[in-house]
Design an enzyme around this catalytic site. Structure first.
Site, PDB file in Angstrom:
ATOM      1  N   GLY A 130       0.833  -1.205   0.000  1.00  0.00           N
ATOM      2  CA  GLY A 130       0.000   0.000   0.000  1.00  0.00           C
ATOM      3  C   GLY A 130       0.861   1.246   0.000  1.00  0.00           C
ATOM      4  O   GLY A 130       1.064   1.862   1.047  1.00  0.00           O
ATOM      5  N   SER A 132       0.880   3.602  -3.218  1.00  0.00           N
ATOM      6  CA  SER A 132       0.201   4.625  -4.027  1.00  0.00           C
ATOM      7  C   SER A 132      -1.128   5.058  -3.407  1.00  0.00           C
ATOM      8  O   SER A 132      -1.840   4.267  -2.786  1.00  0.00           O
ATOM      9  CB  SER A 132      -0.078   4.079  -5.423  1.00  0.00           C
ATOM     10  OG  SER A 132       1.118   3.669  -6.023  1.00  0.00           O
ATOM     11  N   GLU A 249      12.575  -4.581  -5.365  1.00  0.00           N
ATOM     12  CA  GLU A 249      11.536  -4.734  -6.378  1.00  0.00           C
ATOM     13  C   GLU A 249      12.059  -4.489  -7.790  1.00  0.00           C
ATOM     14  O   GLU A 249      11.576  -5.066  -8.753  1.00  0.00           O
ATOM     15  CB  GLU A 249      10.365  -3.775  -6.091  1.00  0.00           C
ATOM     16  CG  GLU A 249       9.260  -3.915  -7.132  1.00  0.00           C
ATOM     17  CD  GLU A 249       8.028  -3.065  -6.887  1.00  0.00           C
ATOM     18  OE1 GLU A 249       7.953  -2.369  -5.870  1.00  0.00           O
ATOM     19  OE2 GLU A 249       7.136  -3.109  -7.750  1.00  0.00           O
ATOM     20  N   GLU A 371      10.040   7.797 -15.833  1.00  0.00           N
ATOM     21  CA  GLU A 371      10.576   9.146 -15.599  1.00  0.00           C
ATOM     22  C   GLU A 371      11.224   9.230 -14.218  1.00  0.00           C
ATOM     23  O   GLU A 371      12.276   9.859 -14.050  1.00  0.00           O
ATOM     24  CB  GLU A 371       9.450  10.200 -15.699  1.00  0.00           C
ATOM     25  CG  GLU A 371       8.876  10.379 -17.097  1.00  0.00           C
ATOM     26  CD  GLU A 371       7.847   9.311 -17.465  1.00  0.00           C
ATOM     27  OE1 GLU A 371       7.548   8.428 -16.625  1.00  0.00           O
ATOM     28  OE2 GLU A 371       7.346   9.329 -18.601  1.00  0.00           O
TER      29      GLU A 371
HETATM   30  C1  LIG Z   1       0.185  -3.014 -12.975  1.00  0.00           C
HETATM   31  C2  LIG Z   1       0.408  -2.064 -11.841  1.00  0.00           C
HETATM   32  C3  LIG Z   1       0.489  -2.557 -10.559  1.00  0.00           C
HETATM   33  C4  LIG Z   1       0.701  -1.675  -9.489  1.00  0.00           C
HETATM   34  N1  LIG Z   1       0.737  -2.208  -8.219  1.00  0.00           N
HETATM   35  C5  LIG Z   1       0.886  -1.368  -7.171  1.00  0.00           C
HETATM   36  C6  LIG Z   1       0.883  -1.872  -5.831  1.00  0.00           C
HETATM   37  O1  LIG Z   1       0.743  -3.072  -5.614  1.00  0.00           O
HETATM   38  N2  LIG Z   1       1.000  -1.009  -4.813  1.00  0.00           N
HETATM   39  C7  LIG Z   1       1.144   0.332  -5.010  1.00  0.00           C
HETATM   40  O2  LIG Z   1       1.279   1.051  -4.030  1.00  0.00           O
HETATM   41  N3  LIG Z   1       1.139   0.860  -6.260  1.00  0.00           N
HETATM   42  C8  LIG Z   1       1.011   0.037  -7.338  1.00  0.00           C
HETATM   43  N4  LIG Z   1       0.991   0.557  -8.618  1.00  0.00           N
HETATM   44  C9  LIG Z   1       1.041   1.985  -8.764  1.00  0.00           C
HETATM   45  C10 LIG Z   1       2.272   2.477  -9.398  1.00  0.00           C
HETATM   46  O3  LIG Z   1       3.394   2.289  -8.595  1.00  0.00           O
HETATM   47  C11 LIG Z   1       1.966   3.934  -9.727  1.00  0.00           C
HETATM   48  O4  LIG Z   1       1.057   3.861 -10.802  1.00  0.00           O
HETATM   49  C12 LIG Z   1       3.150   4.732 -10.090  1.00  0.00           C
HETATM   50  O5  LIG Z   1       3.949   4.893  -8.949  1.00  0.00           O
HETATM   51  C13 LIG Z   1       2.778   6.049 -10.735  1.00  0.00           C
HETATM   52  O6  LIG Z   1       1.876   6.784  -9.983  1.00  0.00           O
HETATM   53  P1  LIG Z   1       0.571   7.442 -10.641  1.00  0.00           P
HETATM   54  O7  LIG Z   1      -0.134   6.379 -11.420  1.00  0.00           O
HETATM   55  O8  LIG Z   1      -0.195   8.135  -9.545  1.00  0.00           O
HETATM   56  O9  LIG Z   1       1.115   8.494 -11.678  1.00  0.00           O
HETATM   57  P2  LIG Z   1       1.671   9.961 -11.390  1.00  0.00           P
HETATM   58  O10 LIG Z   1       2.550   9.933 -10.210  1.00  0.00           O
HETATM   59  O11 LIG Z   1       0.496  10.910 -11.388  1.00  0.00           O
HETATM   60  O12 LIG Z   1       2.534  10.190 -12.680  1.00  0.00           O
HETATM   61  C14 LIG Z   1       1.979  10.484 -13.968  1.00  0.00           C
HETATM   62  C15 LIG Z   1       3.127  10.664 -14.951  1.00  0.00           C
HETATM   63  O13 LIG Z   1       3.944  11.784 -14.559  1.00  0.00           O
HETATM   64  C16 LIG Z   1       5.288  11.377 -14.404  1.00  0.00           C
HETATM   65  N5  LIG Z   1       5.895  12.076 -13.253  1.00  0.00           N
HETATM   66  C17 LIG Z   1       5.378  12.185 -12.010  1.00  0.00           C
HETATM   67  N6  LIG Z   1       6.238  12.867 -11.216  1.00  0.00           N
HETATM   68  C18 LIG Z   1       7.312  13.169 -11.973  1.00  0.00           C
HETATM   69  C19 LIG Z   1       8.551  13.827 -11.711  1.00  0.00           C
HETATM   70  N7  LIG Z   1       8.842  14.331 -10.507  1.00  0.00           N
HETATM   71  N8  LIG Z   1       9.435  13.948 -12.732  1.00  0.00           N
HETATM   72  C20 LIG Z   1       9.169  13.449 -13.972  1.00  0.00           C
HETATM   73  N9  LIG Z   1       8.011  12.809 -14.270  1.00  0.00           N
HETATM   74  C21 LIG Z   1       7.104  12.670 -13.294  1.00  0.00           C
HETATM   75  C22 LIG Z   1       5.230   9.886 -14.101  1.00  0.00           C
HETATM   76  O14 LIG Z   1       6.430   9.257 -14.421  1.00  0.00           O
HETATM   77  C23 LIG Z   1       4.073   9.448 -14.990  1.00  0.00           C
HETATM   78  O15 LIG Z   1       4.490   9.224 -16.285  1.00  0.00           O
HETATM   79  C24 LIG Z   1       0.817  -0.291  -9.710  1.00  0.00           C
HETATM   80  C25 LIG Z   1       0.721   0.215 -11.010  1.00  0.00           C
HETATM   81  C26 LIG Z   1       0.528  -0.656 -12.069  1.00  0.00           C
HETATM   82  C27 LIG Z   1       0.439  -0.075 -13.446  1.00  0.00           C
END
Ligand SMILES: Cc1cc2nc3c(=O)[nH]c(=O)nc-3n(C[C@H](O)[C@H](O)[C@H](O)COP(=O)(O)OP(=O)(O)OC[C@H]3O[C@@H](n4cnc5c(N)ncnc54)[C@H](O)[C@@H]3O)c2cc1C
Length: 384
Positions: A130, A132, A249, A371
């Site tokens: 947990g 995100s 990871e 990124e």
């Molecule tokens: C198949 C899958 C399984 C997952 N499983 C888990 C899980 O078990 N537990 C969990 O906690 N999470 C999980 N996640 C979540 C995953 O780790 C997040 O989706 C990820 O960390 C990105 O967060 P976000 O989707 O909120 O995107 P955002 O953080 O909103 O990012 C959107 C875009 O902006 C870019 N960005 C954001 N900040 C910056 C920066 N400072 N500089 C440059 N670019 C930036 C990102 O790279 C991305 O391309 C999973 C995701 C997927 C797809």
């Protein structure tokens, strides 16, 4: 930076595990169609995970005194490589075995180790992560879920997590939450807590993804009362702990094999079709060469883990290049099949290609986006 990665071979005693493990896997997945094997990462089968645990293939790097196998990262490399390349369902034990177990071993109390680690090694305690939340995915330091210490030493947890892989099938979540200060404090005041997912006040809602599967979920905490021993590690040290956990990871062979069932199926198709022209051979050779180099890099990172190091930058590099390869595969194979329209293609190969094409965007999101990894690499190179 590449100086940090030296060529490294797998020890013979780990290579020796392959034949028995292959037999076990082949027996367990004999009836799984190709498109289900391609779901290996997402494939949830608690009975198969328990079978692996009973046969001694889980908890490989956990010490024997806590019910583990007492081997190490190289052994785990072999086991993971065999599971993923066969397309076995790994999702049941995956997170506990790779992240939660090592985390509890490093930061947990003696009591927590004795309670959780033997069950993780038997494939009986299934964990989810947990981290995100809506509005804080990449920017983990902004998590808002909050566990407040109560007078009796318990914690009161409120908030929401999202994208939690297999929350609906797991026994426990290790959650990153704020335990002191305000959201503006960023990295300080965050802690990790182990949440028993059967507790009152927890609501888990599966999320359907692009492929039509529901493998992750959103999780709501509404006045969830956690016992004092829910805290893992030190209060306020959650950020440091999470960063170390992400190194487990990001570095493994899991970052290169997500499309390998599709590659195998396509090569079998080429064989059956008798296609041997130079463009086809060049593509097969290119994919094989890239996979071989990535495997060597992944092994080199594993060797650093064996030395007890935490190669965060190298693991990020590995994940960025590895997931780029995994994502290119369905595109290249799709183009290849489309360029040979008169060739009969088995429906199951199309189904597998469809699945991998749909899931591929997630390869470079899960576990930290491209990124963010490039930011870590740039910092490691002294460029930021
Ligand atoms: C198949 C899958 C399984 C997952 N499983 C888990 C899980 O078990 N537990 C969990 O906690 N999470 C999980 N996640 C979540 C995953 O780790 C997040 O989706 C990820 O960390 C990105 O967060 P976000 O989707 O909120 O995107 P955002 O953080 O909103 O990012 C959107 C875009 O902006 C870019 N960005 C954001 N900040 C910056 C920066 N400072 N500089 C440059 N670019 C930036 C990102 O790279 C991305 O391309 C999973 C995701 C997927 C797809």
């Amino acid at each position: 930076m590449f100086d940090a990665l030296s060529l490294s071979a797998l020890p013979p005693e780990d290579e020796a595990l392959r034949p028995a493990l292959r037999t076990l896997i082949a027996g367990a997945i004999a009836d799984l169609p190709l498109h289900r094997r391609a779901r290996s990462w997402q494939g949830f089968d608690a009975a198969f995970s328990r079978k692996l645990g009973q046969a001694g293939y889980l908890g490989l790097s956990l010490p024997k005194e806590y019910g583990g196998i007492g081997r190490g990262p190289f052994t785990r490399f072999v086991v993971v490589e065999e599971l993923l390349s066969a397309g076995a369902p790994v999702a049941g034990h995956w997170i506990a075995d790779r992240q939660s177990g090592p985390l509890i071993l490093h930061y947990g109390t003696e009591e927590q180790r004795r309670f959780y680690l033997p069950r993780i090694s038997r494939g009986e305690a299934l964990f989810c992560i947990g981290m995100s939340e809506p509005g804080s995915g990449s920017d983990l330091a902004s998590v808002r879920s909050r566990a407040d210490l109560q007078k009796d030493g318990s914690w009161l947890l409120n908030g929401q997590k999202i994208w939690t892989t297999n929350a609906m099938h797991s026994d426990y979540m290790i959650a990153l939450v704020r335990t002191s200060g305000t959201n503006e404090d960023r990295q300080s005041g965050l802690s990790q807590v182990i949440v028993d997912l059967t507790l009152p006040g927890i609501t888990i809602r599966p999320i359907v993804d692009l492929t039509g599967d529901a493998h992750f979920a959103e999780v709501f905490f509404d006045d969830v009362r956690l016992t004092p021993d829910a805290l893992i590690g030190e209060e306020g040290q959650g950020w440091r702990q999470v960063t170390a956990e992400l190194a487990f990871e990001r570095s493994g062979p899991e970052r290169i094999y997500s499309s390998v069932v599709l590659i195998d199926a396509w090569v079998r198709h080429l064989d059956a079709a008798g296609r041997k022209d130079s463009a086809t051979l060049r593509l097969v050779g290119t994919l094989t060469a890239q996979l071989a180099v990535l495997r060597e890099m992944s092994l080199a990172v594993t060797a650093r883990l064996v030395e007890g190091e935490s190669p965060v930058v190298e693991a990020s590099l590995m994940k960025d290049i590895g997931t780029g390869f995994e994502q290119a595969v369905p595109q290249l194979i799709g183009d290849d099949l489309a360029s040979n329209p008169d060739e009969p293609v088995d429906a199951e190969l199309y189904r597998t290609l469809l699945y991998v094409t749909h899931i591929a965007p997630s390869f470079s999101l899960r576990g930290g986006t491209r990124e963010i990894l490039r930011g870590i690499i740039a910092r490691g190179l002294g460029l930021r």
